[in-house]
Design a protein around this motif. Sequence first.
Motif, PDB file in Angstrom:
ATOM      1  N   LEU A 259     158.820  13.499  60.573  1.00 16.13           N
ATOM      2  CA  LEU A 259     157.913  14.420  61.305  1.00 16.13           C
ATOM      3  C   LEU A 259     156.716  14.926  60.771  1.00 16.13           C
ATOM      4  O   LEU A 259     155.793  15.073  61.237  1.00 16.13           O
ATOM      5  CB  LEU A 259     158.978  15.428  61.953  1.00 16.13           C
ATOM      6  CG  LEU A 259     159.954  15.017  63.227  1.00 16.13           C
ATOM      7  CD1 LEU A 259     160.850  15.901  63.274  1.00 16.13           C
ATOM      8  CD2 LEU A 259     159.161  14.515  64.366  1.00 16.13           C
ATOM      9  N   ASP A 263     153.049  14.380  61.487  1.00 15.73           N
ATOM     10  CA  ASP A 263     151.999  15.455  61.763  1.00 15.73           C
ATOM     11  C   ASP A 263     150.668  15.459  60.786  1.00 15.73           C
ATOM     12  O   ASP A 263     149.706  15.697  61.009  1.00 15.73           O
ATOM     13  CB  ASP A 263     152.720  16.889  61.647  1.00 15.73           C
ATOM     14  CG  ASP A 263     153.609  17.075  62.709  1.00 15.73           C
ATOM     15  OD1 ASP A 263     153.452  16.301  63.842  1.00 15.73           O
ATOM     16  OD2 ASP A 263     154.629  17.684  62.759  1.00 15.73           O
ATOM     17  N   ARG A 266     147.603  13.566  61.659  1.00 18.15           N
ATOM     18  CA  ARG A 266     146.501  14.135  62.557  1.00 18.15           C
ATOM     19  C   ARG A 266     145.112  14.474  61.449  1.00 18.15           C
ATOM     20  O   ARG A 266     144.064  14.137  62.307  1.00 18.15           O
ATOM     21  CB  ARG A 266     146.807  15.624  62.879  1.00 18.15           C
ATOM     22  CG  ARG A 266     147.893  15.408  63.939  1.00 18.15           C
ATOM     23  CD  ARG A 266     148.592  17.155  64.404  1.00 18.15           C
ATOM     24  NE  ARG A 266     149.771  17.009  64.799  1.00 18.15           N
ATOM     25  CZ  ARG A 266     149.907  16.890  66.332  1.00 18.15           C
ATOM     26  NH1 ARG A 266     148.796  17.146  67.006  1.00 18.15           N
ATOM     27  NH2 ARG A 266     150.970  17.125  66.715  1.00 18.15           N
ATOM     28  N   PRO A 272     146.765  13.325  68.698  1.00 12.65           N
ATOM     29  CA  PRO A 272     147.911  13.888  68.507  1.00 12.65           C
ATOM     30  C   PRO A 272     148.931  13.403  69.728  1.00 12.65           C
ATOM     31  O   PRO A 272     150.229  13.242  69.438  1.00 12.65           O
ATOM     32  CB  PRO A 272     147.596  15.492  69.349  1.00 12.65           C
ATOM     33  CG  PRO A 272     146.222  15.477  68.708  1.00 12.65           C
ATOM     34  CD  PRO A 272     145.604  14.147  68.766  1.00 12.65           C
ATOM     35  N   GLU A 273     148.477  12.805  71.010  1.00 17.65           N
ATOM     36  CA  GLU A 273     149.291  12.227  72.086  1.00 17.65           C
ATOM     37  C   GLU A 273     149.880  11.081  71.518  1.00 17.65           C
ATOM     38  O   GLU A 273     151.003  10.674  71.752  1.00 17.65           O
ATOM     39  CB  GLU A 273     148.521  11.897  73.320  1.00 17.65           C
ATOM     40  CG  GLU A 273     147.267  10.920  73.000  1.00 17.65           C
ATOM     41  CD  GLU A 273     145.899  11.792  72.617  1.00 17.65           C
ATOM     42  OE1 GLU A 273     144.924  11.173  72.909  1.00 17.65           O
ATOM     43  OE2 GLU A 273     146.076  13.002  72.299  1.00 17.65           O
ATOM     44  N   THR A 274     149.303  10.157  70.564  1.00 17.77           N
ATOM     45  CA  THR A 274     150.076   9.036  69.732  1.00 17.77           C
ATOM     46  C   THR A 274     151.147   9.416  69.041  1.00 17.77           C
ATOM     47  O   THR A 274     152.102   8.779  69.023  1.00 17.77           O
ATOM     48  CB  THR A 274     148.835   8.136  69.023  1.00 17.77           C
ATOM     49  OG1 THR A 274     147.709   7.886  69.990  1.00 17.77           O
ATOM     50  CG2 THR A 274     149.568   7.002  68.457  1.00 17.77           C
ATOM     51  N   ILE A 275     150.862  10.474  68.197  1.00 14.66           N
ATOM     52  CA  ILE A 275     151.811  11.004  67.323  1.00 14.66           C
ATOM     53  C   ILE A 275     152.890  11.522  68.255  1.00 14.66           C
ATOM     54  O   ILE A 275     154.383  11.124  67.639  1.00 14.66           O
ATOM     55  CB  ILE A 275     151.396  12.110  66.593  1.00 14.66           C
ATOM     56  CG1 ILE A 275     150.275  11.560  65.524  1.00 14.66           C
ATOM     57  CG2 ILE A 275     152.549  12.764  65.710  1.00 14.66           C
ATOM     58  CD1 ILE A 275     149.594  12.639  64.706  1.00 14.66           C
ATOM     59  N   GLU A 276     152.933  12.156  69.177  1.00 22.68           N
ATOM     60  CA  GLU A 276     153.873  12.795  70.096  1.00 22.68           C
ATOM     61  C   GLU A 276     154.614  11.572  70.679  1.00 22.68           C
ATOM     62  O   GLU A 276     155.980  11.585  70.907  1.00 22.68           O
ATOM     63  CB  GLU A 276     153.349  13.579  71.096  1.00 22.68           C
ATOM     64  CG  GLU A 276     152.805  15.052  70.488  1.00 22.68           C
ATOM     65  CD  GLU A 276     153.820  15.725  69.600  1.00 22.68           C
ATOM     66  OE1 GLU A 276     154.982  16.051  70.024  1.00 22.68           O
ATOM     67  OE2 GLU A 276     153.632  16.105  68.545  1.00 22.68           O
ATOM     68  N   ARG A 277     153.968  10.417  70.895  1.00 22.76           N
ATOM     69  CA  ARG A 277     154.569   9.379  71.642  1.00 22.76           C
ATOM     70  C   ARG A 277     155.653   8.504  70.749  1.00 22.76           C
ATOM     71  O   ARG A 277     156.765   8.226  71.170  1.00 22.76           O
ATOM     72  CB  ARG A 277     153.715   8.223  72.070  1.00 22.76           C
ATOM     73  CG  ARG A 277     154.211   7.401  73.159  1.00 22.76           C
ATOM     74  CD  ARG A 277     153.024   6.217  73.460  1.00 22.76           C
ATOM     75  NE  ARG A 277     153.580   5.220  74.229  1.00 22.76           N
ATOM     76  CZ  ARG A 277     152.792   4.311  74.899  1.00 22.76           C
ATOM     77  NH1 ARG A 277     151.334   4.395  74.980  1.00 22.76           N
ATOM     78  NH2 ARG A 277     153.267   3.222  75.559  1.00 22.76           N
ATOM     79  N   LYS A 279     156.980   9.962  68.184  1.00 20.69           N
ATOM     80  CA  LYS A 279     158.222  11.119  68.158  1.00 20.69           C
ATOM     81  C   LYS A 279     159.357  10.919  69.402  1.00 20.69           C
ATOM     82  O   LYS A 279     160.358  10.811  69.073  1.00 20.69           O
ATOM     83  CB  LYS A 279     157.801  12.486  68.025  1.00 20.69           C
ATOM     84  CG  LYS A 279     157.166  12.810  66.953  1.00 20.69           C
ATOM     85  CD  LYS A 279     156.645  14.191  67.072  1.00 20.69           C
ATOM     86  CE  LYS A 279     155.787  14.780  65.774  1.00 20.69           C
ATOM     87  NZ  LYS A 279     155.445  16.223  65.907  1.00 20.69           N
ATOM     88  N   GLY A 280     158.493  10.765  70.467  1.00 28.81           N
ATOM     89  CA  GLY A 280     159.520  10.266  71.606  1.00 28.81           C
ATOM     90  C   GLY A 280     160.133   9.133  71.767  1.00 28.81           C
ATOM     91  O   GLY A 280     161.485   8.972  71.987  1.00 28.81           O
ATOM     92  N   ARG A 285     162.833  15.175  66.683  1.00 28.08           N
ATOM     93  CA  ARG A 285     162.366  16.506  66.870  1.00 28.08           C
ATOM     94  C   ARG A 285     162.866  17.291  65.876  1.00 28.08           C
ATOM     95  O   ARG A 285     163.737  17.024  65.023  1.00 28.08           O
ATOM     96  CB  ARG A 285     163.199  17.120  68.044  1.00 28.08           C
ATOM     97  CG  ARG A 285     164.438  17.358  67.870  1.00 28.08           C
ATOM     98  CD  ARG A 285     165.349  17.709  69.402  1.00 28.08           C
ATOM     99  NE  ARG A 285     166.478  18.350  68.848  1.00 28.08           N
ATOM    100  CZ  ARG A 285     167.573  17.813  68.451  1.00 28.08           C
ATOM    101  NH1 ARG A 285     167.597  16.501  68.587  1.00 28.08           N
ATOM    102  NH2 ARG A 285     168.777  18.428  68.281  1.00 28.08           N
TER     103      ARG A 285
END
Length: 332
Positions: A259, A263, A266, A272-277, A279-280, A285
């Motif tokens: 994680l 991060d 960035r 950021p939306e790609t990074i969060e995707r 992670k999902g 988390r």
Amino acid sequence: MATTTAVILAGAVAKGAFEAGVLDVLAPHVEALGITRVVGASAGALNASLLAVGLRTRAEVRVARSLVELWSDEATWHNVVDLNLRDIWTRTGFATADRVLGLMRRAVEGLSSSEPRKLAVSLVVTALAGQTQTLLGQPATTFEGAVTFTDGELDTPAERERLLHTAVASAAFPVLFAPVDVRGLGPSIDGGAVNNAPVKLALDDPAVSRVVVVSPEPLRITPPAQLAGRNLVGHIAEVLINERVFRDLRAAEAVNGYLAKLDALRDEGIPPETIERVKGVFGWRPLEIVQIRPAAALRGNAFEAFSDHRLRREYVEAGRSAAQDKLGALLG
């Protein structure tokens, strides 16, 4: 967002008294700690089941005090082992855990609340018949069984009895105790045989943001000079207590590392939306991990304290000391 905490209570045999000392310190602060889940195996399951009833009924301080008294005064060979000729004759074990079950019933007798606290508790057993699951696209057998009780399932007398019964099954040390029948899993024995510190049950809960692992063993363990007799049996129990939790915590540590690296992307222009995707996709988390352990090895092996009241009291005090050392950081 408020911190939600899972407390993991490792198997410990007679060193379960250490966990009682820890819980005695944590109990007055459960609201601030945000405890929403309890997980236990073996002797940790005995502690977890009583703690869960206390948390649900908002009587956690009373129950924690009862645990200290049970471990200090009642955890003797006479009160733990109930020799049973039928089990000896059928070669399934030497004793039942009926006396332990009786002590546990009395500890939570009459507890209820008009405003019960939301809570889930999971106890791990070794299901001797196994369960069929899918592995690499094929049916495969696993012997690890996890029984979870949530909210209202901790309230009715029948379900509370099933909780305590499951805890006793989780603590049924092989050969010494006969297998205990667990609903849906069949004859079961000590959960420590398959997962003595079931950290992953909390790691897989998306509602949990912090895991507090309580173990009576220090991070570094030195084997006894002579690996024979009681020393060998006690050391084997300590190996079982530590190895799975080592692997689970190493995996959680790795996820936190992944994680941090994600991060950091960035700064390289990754949206950021790609990074969060990403992670999902992996279900990653951030997770705070706190370990409450003694700084040095406790005296005696995993069984010795059943015949030594002073040693059990020493374990309780060691647990209190270890919890006090971590309390400020947990509440901060």
